[in-house]
Design an enzyme around this catalytic site. Structure first.
Site, PDB file in Angstrom:
ATOM      1  NE  ARG A  54      -2.476   1.469   3.305  1.00  0.00           N
ATOM      2  CZ  ARG A  54      -2.443   0.808   4.463  1.00  0.00           C
ATOM      3  NH1 ARG A  54      -3.045  -0.351   4.594  1.00  0.00           N
ATOM      4  NH2 ARG A  54      -1.807   1.311   5.495  1.00  0.00           N
ATOM      5  CE1 TYR A 106     -13.663  15.303 -14.630  1.00  0.00           C
ATOM      6  CE2 TYR A 106     -13.286  15.204 -12.270  1.00  0.00           C
ATOM      7  CZ  TYR A 106     -13.694  14.605 -13.441  1.00  0.00           C
ATOM      8  OH  TYR A 106     -14.144  13.321 -13.424  1.00  0.00           O
ATOM      9  CG  ASP A 179      -6.662  18.793 -13.636  1.00  0.00           C
ATOM     10  OD1 ASP A 179      -6.046  18.168 -14.523  1.00  0.00           O
ATOM     11  OD2 ASP A 179      -7.811  18.483 -13.254  1.00  0.00           O
TER      12      ASP A 179
END
Ligand code: PLP
Length: 385
Positions: A54, A106, A179
């Site tokens: 993980r 977005y 982004d």
């Protein structure tokens, strides 16, 4: 002789994924690491640096190294989705911190910022990121910790001046995150323009084949903030699967070919429909009259990208009918794949969306541009009968 990526162009780095060779087998394409746990040394140490997948999955190493190199960053981190990557940046802040985000961005991330992030205590303020003076007026020196921009921004493809926004963010003591999903490193390298963090929905152009969900962040510096982001990934567990990381690495090998082809065709589609009698407006940063075109010329040296929108002359009904009449374009959400997609965005975003109801969002793929134009032309004709 050993390959030195320092002297290579990004096209060569992407094509060979940095030229890594698997030590155990001499394979040119890497094996898929599926292990979740790693053996301790007999004196109880973990000298391999890996404990549990993980936090440290070797399946991420090569894709992260390639992406860090393409974005000219210190380190990259893969996430389970673009949303997991974006939200990790905000979660590395503290409740009470002030952040600026774009009014047009977005949709899902905007919803998360106004919902979860605001409830958690972030002071989120939405500003017009196309207007440097508006950002300057909204930023609060010492209080604003992060400025988030998206350029070109969904789904109007407006441009934010990254260099100017980085300068004023830093002057106020804030980080700048970009982004850059739509531009990809082929077209814009935000870290070179002063941004601190670049985010990608790797689901889109980086992978490029519409067959996985993934996200990525790249940091200019490996500093405390970046270590917090990485800890959040490990603790929240928003990690990518090994197979998806492998597919992403495969997809990135053709990134430059795909994005350039899509970008060239998008320019042809935009030029063709600009001024068309059945199209009210074409939104594309590569058009001379577009908002931000002058900045785009500087900031997008690799072309203007594969995303554009058109507004149907006949309004909402004609836009929806156009999407129903295409054959080559596919009526679906998402972007950045080899296949071209068309979508009526207002139906997706709902009542409080700033998107005009006559707008169709187009993701241009790598089909022949004339075929794409002909298909959209016949659909517009049928929809406006
Ligand atoms: C798709 C997208 C996201 C979210 O990415 P997911 O992988 O779907 O979570 C974020 N920003 C932009 C610009 C996108 O297109």
């Amino acid at each position: 002789m050993k390959l030195n990526p320092e002297h290579l162009k990004p096209e060569s780095i992407a094509a060979q994924a940095l030229g890594w060779i698997d030590d155990a087998t001499r394979a040119i394409t890497p094996p898929i690491h599926v292990s979740s746990t790693y053996l301790r040394d007999d004196d109880n140490q973990y000298r391999s640096g890996r404990v549990y997948a993980r936090a440290d999955n070797p399946a991420f190493d090569q894709a992260e190294a390639v992406l860090a190199k393409l974005e000219n960053g210190a380190q990259a981190a893969l996430f389970a989705s673009g949303m997991a990557a974006a939200t990790a940046v905000f979660q590395a802040l503290a409740p009470g911190d002030h952040v600026l985000a774009p009014k047009v961005m977005y949709w899902s991330l905007r919803n998360w910022l106004m919902g979860f992030a605001s409830h958690w205590g972030l002071k989120v303020e939405l500003v017009d990121m196309t207007d440097v003076a508006a950002v300057q007026a909204a930023i609060r020196p010492g209080k604003t910790k992060l400025v988030w921009v998206e350029t070109p921004a969904n789904p109007m493809w407006t441009i934010t001046d990254i260099a100017a926004t980085a300068a004023l963010s830093h002057a106020a003591g804030a980080l700048l995150a970009v982004d850059s999903t739509v531009a990809s490193p082929v077209i814009t390298r935000p870290l070179d323009l002063g941004a601190d963090i670049v985010m990608h929905a790797a689901t889109k152009y980086l992978n490029g084949h519409s067959d996985l969900i993934a996200g990525a962040l790249v940091a200019r510096e490996n500093n405390d903030f970046w270590q917090r982001v990485k800890k959040i990934r490990a603790q929240n567990g928003a990690t990518l699967g090994s197979f998806e990381a492998w597919l992403l690495l495969r997809g990135m090998r053709t990134l430059y070919l795909r994005v350039r082809a899509a970008s060239q065709s998008a320019q042809l589609v935009a030029d063709y429909f600009n001024g068309h009698s059945l199209v009210r407006e074409v939104l594309y940063p590569g058009l001379p009259g577009a908002q931000g075109h002058a900045i785009a010329l500087k900031q997008m040296p690799g072309g203007f990208g594969g995303m554009l929108s058109i507004r149907a002359a006949g309004g909402e009904a004609a836009a929806i009918a156009t999407a129903a009449k295409v054959a080559l374009w596919k009526r679906a959400t998402s972007l950045g794949g080899t296949e071209s997609l068309i979508e009526h965005r207002a139906s997706v975003e709902g009542a409080d969306s700033p998107v005009p109801t006559d707008l169709l969002r187009l993701s241009v793929g790598i089909e022949d541009a004339d075929d794409l134009i002909a298909d959209l032309e016949q659909a517009l004709q049928l929809a406006h009968q």
